[in-house]
Write an enzyme that holds these catalytic residues in place. Structure first.
Site: not given
Length: 333
Positions: A108-109
């Protein structure tokens, strides 16, 4: 047998066109041509350096040398090759890497840590498909004082909207203010899985870092740094994925069964359940001590989502993926 040839379905899988089973179906359906001739027979051997292979009218590019990298993905960077919003991507961090490689799965970012990149589609598939059981290790900081019971729930499996999570290995690291640090090992790869697991037990994840993927660890990498895997690391990684190196004669020594034996798989799940009940997170005694103020140290077959190997949105630095387009109308695989 010519050591330079390989079975057609294996070559398609190695190029990331499809899994080997899916490639066999494509061949039976008459979607594959070798040097202009439709081939429906299974097991036909081809020379990837000489034969022209087409799938649905699109020519497969010559196979590039396999490449394997480890990257420390910083927070705020997206795991894709191109981002329409103009955000920094993991591919943009690969200074000095001119060949096309793809992320194995995704982070995920807001998650940092170890990300593997390769152009080896077969290995990427095995590393990310849950049936091969390759573990990914994370260090997470959860909000609140996480109880021994909540940690046990993480280890045994928690209910998410896409099903109960598989047994995990959980270890309490320390308590720090109004937060709890844990180490967790999972072999699934559902979207935002660990963050959702934290939400499920009422302790949202504040910070998350992947520190190992199978036998590969971050080591001395710093955020944004990348390095090639060593030969020893690659052998260990392939072994963890149930693969072996090719012999000097070019024969593939990969285990013949794509799926782990039923006995081994059953034993692994049973062992995980047994460990979860007996304290995979280094003993309930340590957890009780930690709860009292101590430091506490001491889509698959079921339909669940997982990252199926090489990230589907990536085209790499040389757009076009594994294909060279011949003259004529466009078609999709």
């Amino acid at each position: 047998m010519d050591s330079q040839t390989v079975r057609l379905q294996k070559l398609l899988a190695a190029h990331g066109v499809a899994s080997r089973r899916e490639a066999e179906a494509m061949i039976r359906a008459g979607r594959v041509r070798i040097n202009g001739t439709v081939v429906r027979e299974q097991g036909v051997r081809v020379d990837g350096a000489r034969d022209v292979i087409e799938v649905d009218g699109r020519i497969l590019k010559r196979r590039e040398a396999p490449l394997y990298y480890a990257l420390y993905k910083p927070r705020g960077v997206v795991t894709t090759c191109k981002d329409p919003q103009g955000r920094q991507t993991v591919i943009g961090l690969l200074s000095g890497v001119n060949e096309r490689v793809y992320p194995v799965g995704r982070l995920d970012r807001d998650t940092e840590g170890l990300l593997l990149l390769t152009n080896d589609g077969q290995l990427a598939f095995r590393l990310t498909h849950p049936r091969f059981g390759v573990e990914k290790t994370y260090r997470a900081r959860l909000r609140g004082d996480v109880s021994a019971g909540a940690l046990k729930a993480l280890a045994e499996g928690v209910q998410l909207e896409d099903g109960v999570t598989a047994p995990a290995q959980v270890r309490l690291l320390r308590r720090e203010g109004d937060a709890t640090w844990i180490e967790i090992k999972i072999h699934e790869g559902r979207k935002r899985q660990i963050r959702r697991m934290g939400d499920a037990i009422g302790h949202p994840v504040i910070d998350l870092e992947r520190i190992a993927f199978g036998p590969i660890t971050l080591g001395k990498l710093k955020p944004g740094e990348v390095r090639p895997l060593t030969s020893a690391e690659l052998r260990a990684l392939k072994s963890a994925a149930g693969m072996k190196e090719a012999t000097a004669h070019g024969r593939d020594e990969r285990r013949q069964t794509a799926r782990p034996s039923r006995t081994a798989a059953t034993a692994k799940v049973a062992s995980a359940h047994k460990d979860a009940g007996k304290g995979v997170f280094k003993g309930l005694k340590g957890l009780r001590e930690a709860s009292n103020g101590g430091d506490g140290r001491g889509k698959s077959a079921s339909g669940k989502r997982f990252d199926s190997g090489v990230h589907g949105k990536c085209q790499g630095k040389n757009d076009g993926g594994p294909w060279s387009r011949p003259a004529g109308p466009r078609s999709r695989v």
